[in-house]
Design a protein around this motif. Sequence first.
Motif, PDB file in Angstrom:
ATOM      1  N   PRO A  21       6.873 -40.211  19.270  1.00 25.39           N
ATOM      2  CA  PRO A  21       7.730 -39.186  20.304  1.00 25.39           C
ATOM      3  C   PRO A  21       8.470 -39.999  21.071  1.00 25.39           C
ATOM      4  N   ASP A  22       8.176 -41.035  21.938  1.00 27.96           N
ATOM      5  CA  ASP A  22       9.153 -41.860  22.669  1.00 27.96           C
ATOM      6  C   ASP A  22       8.490 -43.172  23.146  1.00 27.96           C
ATOM      7  N   PHE A  23       8.959 -43.796  23.959  1.00 33.40           N
ATOM      8  CA  PHE A  23       8.839 -45.153  24.463  1.00 33.40           C
ATOM      9  C   PHE A  23       7.920 -45.015  25.483  1.00 33.40           C
ATOM     10  N   SER A  24       6.497 -45.542  25.285  1.00 30.37           N
ATOM     11  CA  SER A  24       5.773 -45.657  26.506  1.00 30.37           C
ATOM     12  C   SER A  24       5.845 -46.702  27.286  1.00 30.37           C
ATOM     13  N   ASP A  25       5.321 -46.399  28.777  1.00 33.58           N
ATOM     14  CA  ASP A  25       5.863 -47.637  29.613  1.00 33.58           C
ATOM     15  C   ASP A  25       4.586 -48.628  29.747  1.00 33.58           C
ATOM     16  N   THR A  26       3.433 -48.095  28.900  1.00 30.00           N
ATOM     17  CA  THR A  26       2.499 -49.378  28.817  1.00 30.00           C
ATOM     18  C   THR A  26       2.522 -50.030  27.402  1.00 30.00           C
ATOM     19  N   ALA A  27       3.186 -49.560  26.444  1.00 35.82           N
ATOM     20  CA  ALA A  27       3.147 -50.215  25.158  1.00 35.82           C
ATOM     21  C   ALA A  27       3.910 -51.383  25.007  1.00 35.82           C
ATOM     22  N   ARG A  28       3.436 -52.431  24.274  1.00 35.33           N
ATOM     23  CA  ARG A  28       4.529 -53.569  24.142  1.00 35.33           C
ATOM     24  C   ARG A  28       5.578 -53.588  22.998  1.00 35.33           C
ATOM     25  N   TRP A  29       4.650 -52.698  21.776  1.00 36.20           N
ATOM     26  CA  TRP A  29       5.590 -52.618  20.456  1.00 36.20           C
ATOM     27  C   TRP A  29       5.771 -51.085  20.137  1.00 36.20           C
ATOM     28  N   ALA A  30       6.614 -50.922  19.441  1.00 36.65           N
ATOM     29  CA  ALA A  30       7.008 -49.509  19.066  1.00 36.65           C
ATOM     30  C   ALA A  30       7.513 -49.500  17.722  1.00 36.65           C
ATOM     31  N   GLN A  31       7.373 -48.341  16.775  1.00 36.88           N
ATOM     32  CA  GLN A  31       7.723 -48.372  15.369  1.00 36.88           C
ATOM     33  C   GLN A  31       8.604 -47.079  15.647  1.00 36.88           C
ATOM     34  N   VAL A  32       9.902 -47.107  15.051  1.00 37.67           N
ATOM     35  CA  VAL A  32      10.870 -46.243  14.813  1.00 37.67           C
ATOM     36  C   VAL A  32      11.261 -46.107  13.312  1.00 37.67           C
ATOM     37  N   LEU A  33      11.050 -44.728  13.217  1.00 39.81           N
ATOM     38  CA  LEU A  33      11.377 -44.329  11.536  1.00 39.81           C
ATOM     39  C   LEU A  33      13.077 -43.940  11.570  1.00 39.81           C
ATOM     40  N   VAL A  34      13.610 -44.779  10.813  1.00 43.69           N
ATOM     41  CA  VAL A  34      15.049 -44.678  10.515  1.00 43.69           C
ATOM     42  C   VAL A  34      15.286 -43.296   9.992  1.00 43.69           C
ATOM     43  N   GLN A  35      16.096 -42.318  10.718  1.00 42.79           N
ATOM     44  CA  GLN A  35      16.311 -40.888  10.023  1.00 42.79           C
ATOM     45  C   GLN A  35      18.000 -40.628   9.797  1.00 42.79           C
ATOM     46  N   ASP A  36      18.624 -41.757   9.633  1.00 41.57           N
ATOM     47  CA  ASP A  36      19.917 -41.443   9.189  1.00 41.57           C
ATOM     48  C   ASP A  36      20.467 -42.777   8.692  1.00 41.57           C
ATOM     49  N   ASN A  37      21.758 -42.895   7.934  1.00 43.43           N
ATOM     50  CA  ASN A  37      22.064 -43.983   7.292  1.00 43.43           C
ATOM     51  C   ASN A  37      23.274 -44.647   8.286  1.00 43.43           C
ATOM     52  N   LEU A  38      23.323 -44.379   9.346  1.00 40.31           N
ATOM     53  CA  LEU A  38      24.702 -45.126  10.053  1.00 40.31           C
ATOM     54  C   LEU A  38      24.300 -46.563  10.360  1.00 40.31           C
ATOM     55  N   ASN A  39      23.258 -47.142  10.092  1.00 36.18           N
ATOM     56  CA  ASN A  39      23.013 -48.649  10.240  1.00 36.18           C
ATOM     57  C   ASN A  39      22.751 -49.128   8.684  1.00 36.18           C
ATOM     58  N   ALA A  40      23.246 -48.357   7.711  1.00 38.70           N
ATOM     59  CA  ALA A  40      23.306 -48.704   6.387  1.00 38.70           C
ATOM     60  C   ALA A  40      24.241 -49.667   6.003  1.00 38.70           C
ATOM     61  N   PRO A  41      23.863 -50.759   5.155  1.00 42.03           N
ATOM     62  CA  PRO A  41      23.008 -51.115   4.481  1.00 42.03           C
ATOM     63  C   PRO A  41      21.670 -51.957   4.893  1.00 42.03           C
ATOM     64  N   ARG A  42      21.868 -52.281   5.969  1.00 40.42           N
ATOM     65  CA  ARG A  42      20.757 -52.791   6.857  1.00 40.42           C
ATOM     66  C   ARG A  42      19.396 -52.143   7.064  1.00 40.42           C
ATOM     67  N   PHE A  43      19.573 -51.098   7.493  1.00 36.77           N
ATOM     68  CA  PHE A  43      18.593 -50.062   7.677  1.00 36.77           C
ATOM     69  C   PHE A  43      18.889 -48.840   7.171  1.00 36.77           C
ATOM     70  N   GLN A  44      17.966 -48.289   6.417  1.00 36.37           N
ATOM     71  CA  GLN A  44      18.362 -46.990   5.685  1.00 36.37           C
ATOM     72  C   GLN A  44      17.140 -45.932   6.010  1.00 36.37           C
ATOM     73  N   GLN A  45      17.416 -44.687   5.577  1.00 37.54           N
ATOM     74  CA  GLN A  45      16.599 -43.581   5.932  1.00 37.54           C
ATOM     75  C   GLN A  45      15.267 -44.144   5.407  1.00 37.54           C
ATOM     76  N   GLY A  46      14.376 -43.873   6.203  1.00 42.81           N
ATOM     77  CA  GLY A  46      12.930 -44.107   5.600  1.00 42.81           C
ATOM     78  C   GLY A  46      12.394 -45.405   6.037  1.00 42.81           C
ATOM     79  N   ASP A  47      13.144 -46.527   6.602  1.00 45.93           N
ATOM     80  CA  ASP A  47      12.766 -47.522   6.887  1.00 45.93           C
ATOM     81  C   ASP A  47      11.977 -47.335   8.281  1.00 45.93           C
ATOM     82  N   VAL A  48      10.979 -48.354   8.551  1.00 48.29           N
ATOM     83  CA  VAL A  48      10.422 -48.355   9.899  1.00 48.29           C
ATOM     84  C   VAL A  48      10.690 -49.718  10.714  1.00 48.29           C
TER      85      VAL A  48
END
Length: 119
Positions: A21-48
């Motif tokens: 849901p968001d970026f915690s102020d206490t976490a060091r790492w986050a996982q972000v699910l790619v939901q669009d193809n604006l960064n394709a071909p490097r990152f595609q929809q469904g990549d984490v």
Amino acid sequence: MTPIVHQPLPAAIGHFPAALPDFSDTARWAQVLVQDNLNAPRFQQGDVLHVDLGRNRFMGDSHYVVEIGGQQMVRIVQARPGGLWIYPVGHPGTAYPIARELLTVLGEVMYATTTRRVG
């Protein structure tokens, strides 16, 4: 130093993990699910994307999770003559300059877990 918070691993092939849901102020790492193809071909929809939240300032040309005007996005931030420029990987021709005070770097993308269809 804040403790590392371990996020749950992505779901099995064919099942997509829920975006965090968001970026915690206490976490060091986050996982972000790619939901669009604006960064394709490097990152595609469904990549984490695995984001290091400790790298929350511009540290050289790289992929960053940034916030601009309240909107969070994954973009390349690049130092060019005259300042910083940002653009999505798939559209380098749309690069535009941005003032440092308008750009909030939330973290640097360190690597991605990708799934590609074969055949």
